[in-house]
Design an enzyme around this catalytic site. Structure first.
Site, PDB file in Angstrom:
ATOM      1  N   HIS A 126       0.743  -1.378  -0.031  1.00 21.39           N
ATOM      2  CA  HIS A 126      -0.148   0.144   0.104  1.00 21.39           C
ATOM      3  C   HIS A 126       0.706   1.364   0.007  1.00 21.39           C
ATOM      4  O   HIS A 126       0.266   2.416   0.135  1.00 21.39           O
ATOM      5  CB  HIS A 126      -0.890  -0.206   1.205  1.00 21.39           C
ATOM      6  CG  HIS A 126      -2.125   0.947   1.207  1.00 21.39           C
ATOM      7  ND1 HIS A 126      -2.331   1.851   2.058  1.00 21.39           N
ATOM      8  CD2 HIS A 126      -3.167   0.768   0.445  1.00 21.39           C
ATOM      9  CE1 HIS A 126      -3.219   2.731   1.774  1.00 21.39           C
ATOM     10  NE2 HIS A 126      -3.859   1.983   0.594  1.00 21.39           N
TER      11      HIS A 126
ATOM     12  N   LYS B 253       3.291   4.104  -1.341  1.00 24.84           N
ATOM     13  CA  LYS B 253       3.317   5.309  -2.480  1.00 24.84           C
ATOM     14  C   LYS B 253       4.595   6.149  -2.423  1.00 24.84           C
ATOM     15  O   LYS B 253       4.772   6.921  -1.682  1.00 24.84           O
ATOM     16  CB  LYS B 253       2.345   6.261  -2.454  1.00 24.84           C
ATOM     17  CG  LYS B 253       0.916   5.642  -2.842  1.00 24.84           C
ATOM     18  CD  LYS B 253       0.133   5.370  -1.731  1.00 24.84           C
ATOM     19  CE  LYS B 253      -1.333   4.965  -1.867  1.00 24.84           C
ATOM     20  NZ  LYS B 253      -1.956   4.244  -0.767  1.00 24.84           N
TER      21      LYS B 253
ATOM     22  N   ASP C 286      17.119   9.735  -8.666  1.00 24.72           N
ATOM     23  CA  ASP C 286      18.480   9.827  -8.643  1.00 24.72           C
ATOM     24  C   ASP C 286      18.910   9.976  -7.381  1.00 24.72           C
ATOM     25  O   ASP C 286      19.800  10.588  -6.749  1.00 24.72           O
ATOM     26  CB  ASP C 286      18.852  11.163  -9.398  1.00 24.72           C
ATOM     27  CG  ASP C 286      18.625  11.274 -10.964  1.00 24.72           C
ATOM     28  OD1 ASP C 286      18.667   9.948 -11.387  1.00 24.72           O
ATOM     29  OD2 ASP C 286      18.888  12.260 -11.454  1.00 24.72           O
TER      30      ASP C 286
ATOM     31  N   HIS D  67      -9.446  11.455   0.541  1.00 20.72           N
ATOM     32  CA  HIS D  67      -8.475  10.322   0.398  1.00 20.72           C
ATOM     33  C   HIS D  67      -7.094  10.814   1.289  1.00 20.72           C
ATOM     34  O   HIS D  67      -6.225   9.836   1.331  1.00 20.72           O
ATOM     35  CB  HIS D  67      -8.056   9.691  -0.856  1.00 20.72           C
ATOM     36  CG  HIS D  67      -7.431   8.165  -0.837  1.00 20.72           C
ATOM     37  ND1 HIS D  67      -6.282   8.054  -1.232  1.00 20.72           N
ATOM     38  CD2 HIS D  67      -7.936   7.228  -0.551  1.00 20.72           C
ATOM     39  CE1 HIS D  67      -5.785   6.791  -1.184  1.00 20.72           C
ATOM     40  NE2 HIS D  67      -6.731   6.159  -0.679  1.00 20.72           N
TER      41      HIS D  67
ATOM     42  N   LYS E  87      -4.382  11.349   4.131  1.00 15.57           N
ATOM     43  CA  LYS E  87      -4.174  10.700   5.373  1.00 15.57           C
ATOM     44  C   LYS E  87      -3.265  11.733   6.126  1.00 15.57           C
ATOM     45  O   LYS E  87      -2.097  11.394   5.729  1.00 15.57           O
ATOM     46  CB  LYS E  87      -3.455   9.241   5.089  1.00 15.57           C
ATOM     47  CG  LYS E  87      -4.259   8.158   4.761  1.00 15.57           C
ATOM     48  CD  LYS E  87      -3.914   8.108   3.072  1.00 15.57           C
ATOM     49  CE  LYS E  87      -4.307   6.986   2.489  1.00 15.57           C
ATOM     50  NZ  LYS E  87      -5.540   6.681   2.292  1.00 15.57           N
TER      51      LYS E  87
ATOM     52  N   ASP F  38      -1.238  20.057  17.443  1.00 15.82           N
ATOM     53  CA  ASP F  38      -0.987  21.496  18.421  1.00 15.82           C
ATOM     54  C   ASP F  38      -0.549  22.472  17.152  1.00 15.82           C
ATOM     55  O   ASP F  38       0.143  23.374  17.364  1.00 15.82           O
ATOM     56  CB  ASP F  38      -0.072  21.191  19.153  1.00 15.82           C
ATOM     57  CG  ASP F  38      -0.572  20.527  20.577  1.00 15.82           C
ATOM     58  OD1 ASP F  38      -1.677  20.545  20.659  1.00 15.82           O
ATOM     59  OD2 ASP F  38       0.558  19.836  21.211  1.00 15.82           O
TER      60      ASP F  38
END
Length: 484
Positions: free
Chosen positions: A224, A226, A231, A402, A404, A409
């Site tokens: 899952h 990404k 380089d 979507h 996350k 604070d």
């Protein structure tokens, strides 16, 4: 003949209940939270035959024998690579803020992986901007490009990214692409896979879905993460899959997916490259750890410390969950969370309630409509006790939110690939960045403000008036918590 059929029926019943008894013992004796064990027992007994079948498919963390053995053997060399980072100038604990210091201690003790300063961070939240930025960086690549994605979906600017990768490979750049088999089924059916391979791109299917392997490895264990690393100088990570939202799941009725990506330069890039190398080796057996990062830090500039927190089979158990709980428990004024899938564990639920009850403002921002109907109903099963504890719940109406993210604070934040559900926190290959950077966190907080502006804020009295059949569906789907 009648006696024979009677005997077969009795034998079948006895065998079935012996099987149920065996699965019950396994579910109870497995070392995990009581709530998960009880949920599985309800499924096993409430849904005859199918419940047992589901337990064999989804009930235990099973990576498969070969991958599991490989991941176990890999841990020591990777931990050694991580531990060397403690000698870097970029790991300067005296410059760390309070929040990142505690998380640095946890990740260092469990994984050997420290927080590193000297990074630059750019928050990107418009899909066209994200994809064009990725294309521009790919076009400038000279040596290597490493990518891992859950979903790679052809169409729109996603095809332009594929074209840019092919051109990079044709000019001699080494390109390694790891994509999840289930999430990227459309990619593997498209011409792009063969076109990439023909150009010299190494394309690997992660956790291949096959009916022949369904009892050998847990089917809903997914890759899952990404990550893009170019380089060993530039990296991207965040919530966005390699898709153009205008061409992705348009028929689902939830609107366009709303996502973020973070563009990073500095020592953290090499850490993300090492995580890609881990995933590549788990799947292929080939090791290609990146060089240690250049650790000189200009202390006259902002230090931007980042803690990379990976999870998944072979990594220390529950590390991201522990980081999340630690971050929330350190909050003094406010906690803001955005997540598309909210089915929390008992521990996370108690943490959120306790945080709100001690006077910290806790905001939960989730989509009003979800692409998973089961998750949508199960999420709402938690609303009443959260609202009663003082948590403010905002349902977003501007598409499938979507992103996350967790902002603490208005000074510290977590961003990455992790949903607030059991599968992300306990099962999948995931990644979170803990970021101790006030300017970046302010940007993230302002983005969350814009999400709230396009949301409906629930009130407890209003919520209690919902229809009876709503409550029924909430409790029914809540039973499937371990599968969500």
């Amino acid at each position: 003949m009648e006696k024979f059929y009677h005997f077969l029926t009795l034998a079948g019943i006895v065998l079935y209940w012996l099987l149920v008894a065996g699965v019950t013992l396994r579910a109870v004796l497995k070392h995990r939270s009581v709530s998960v064990s009880l949920a599985w027992l309800l499924i096993i007994y409430a849904v005859p035959i199918l419940g047992v079948f589901c337990y064999f498919l989804f009930g235990e963390l099973n990576l498969g024998r070969k991958r599991a053995e490989r991941a176990k053997e890999m841990f020591t060399p990777y931990e050694s690579w991580f531990t060397q980072l403690n000698e870097c100038q970029a790991h300067s604990r005296e410059t760390f803020g309070y929040h990142i210091s505690r998380i640095d201690e946890l990740c260092n003790n469990r994984l050997g992986l420290p927080s590193l300063s000297g990074n630059t961070l750019t928050l990107k939240n418009e899909p066209q901007e994200i994809l064009r930025s990725i294309i521009n960086d790919i076009e400038s690549a000279t040596t290597s490009i490493r990518l891992v994605f859950y979903i790679w979906h052809p169409g729109g600017l996603a095809d332009s990214v594929s074209s840019a990768l092919i051109k990079a490979a044709q000019r001699g750049v080494e390109v390694k692409l790891l994509v999840d088999s289930a999430g990227s089924a459309n990619f593997f059916k498209s011409p792009w896979r063969k076109m990439m391979q023909k150009a010299g791109i190494h394309v690997v299917q992660a956790l291949e879905v096959s009916p022949w392997r369904m009892f050998l490895r847990r089917l809903d264990l997914r890759q899952h993460r990404k990550i893009i690393v170019i380089d060993d100088q530039i990296a991207y990570t965040g919530s966005m899959n390699l898709v153009d939202p205008a061409y992705f799941k348009q028929e689902s009725g939830v609107g366009q997916w709303i996502d973020i990506m973070v563009r990073i330069t500095g020592p953290t890039v090499n850490v993300l490259s090492a995580i890609h190398s881990w995933d590549w080796e788990v799947e292929t057996g080939a090791r290609a750890l990146p060089p240690q990062p250049k650790c000189a830090v200009d202390e006259s500039n902002a230090l931007h410390p980042i803690q990379v927190v990976p999870s998944g089979p072979g990594m220390p158990e529950h590390l991201i969950s522990q980081v999340l709980s630690l971050a929330i428990n350190q909050a003094n004024h406010s906690v803001r969370i955005t997540t598309p899938y909210f089915v929390p564990s008992v521990d996370l639920l108690d943490t959120l309630k306790l945080t709100a009850q001690r006077g910290v403002k806790v905001d939960l921002i989730i989509p009003h409509k979800n692409d998973s109907l089961m998750v949508q109903w199960a999420s709402r099963a938690f609303y009443t006790e959260l609202l009663e504890a003082g948590v403010e719940i905002h349902e977003f109406y501007g598409g499938l939110l979507h992103t996350k993210s967790v902002v603490i604070d208005e000074q510290f934040c977590l961003v990455g690939t992790v949903n607030m559900d059991m599968r992300s926190l306990w099962l999948n290959f995931e990644l979170t960045l803990a970021i101790d950077d006030e300017h970046f966190t302010k940007e993230m907080f302002e983005l969350q403000d814009s999400y709230i502006e396009h949301s409906h804020s629930l009130k407890l009295e209003e919520w209690k008036k919902r229809k009876v059949y709503y409550r029924f569906f909430e409790r029914i789907f809540y039973l499937f918590n371990p599968l969500l």
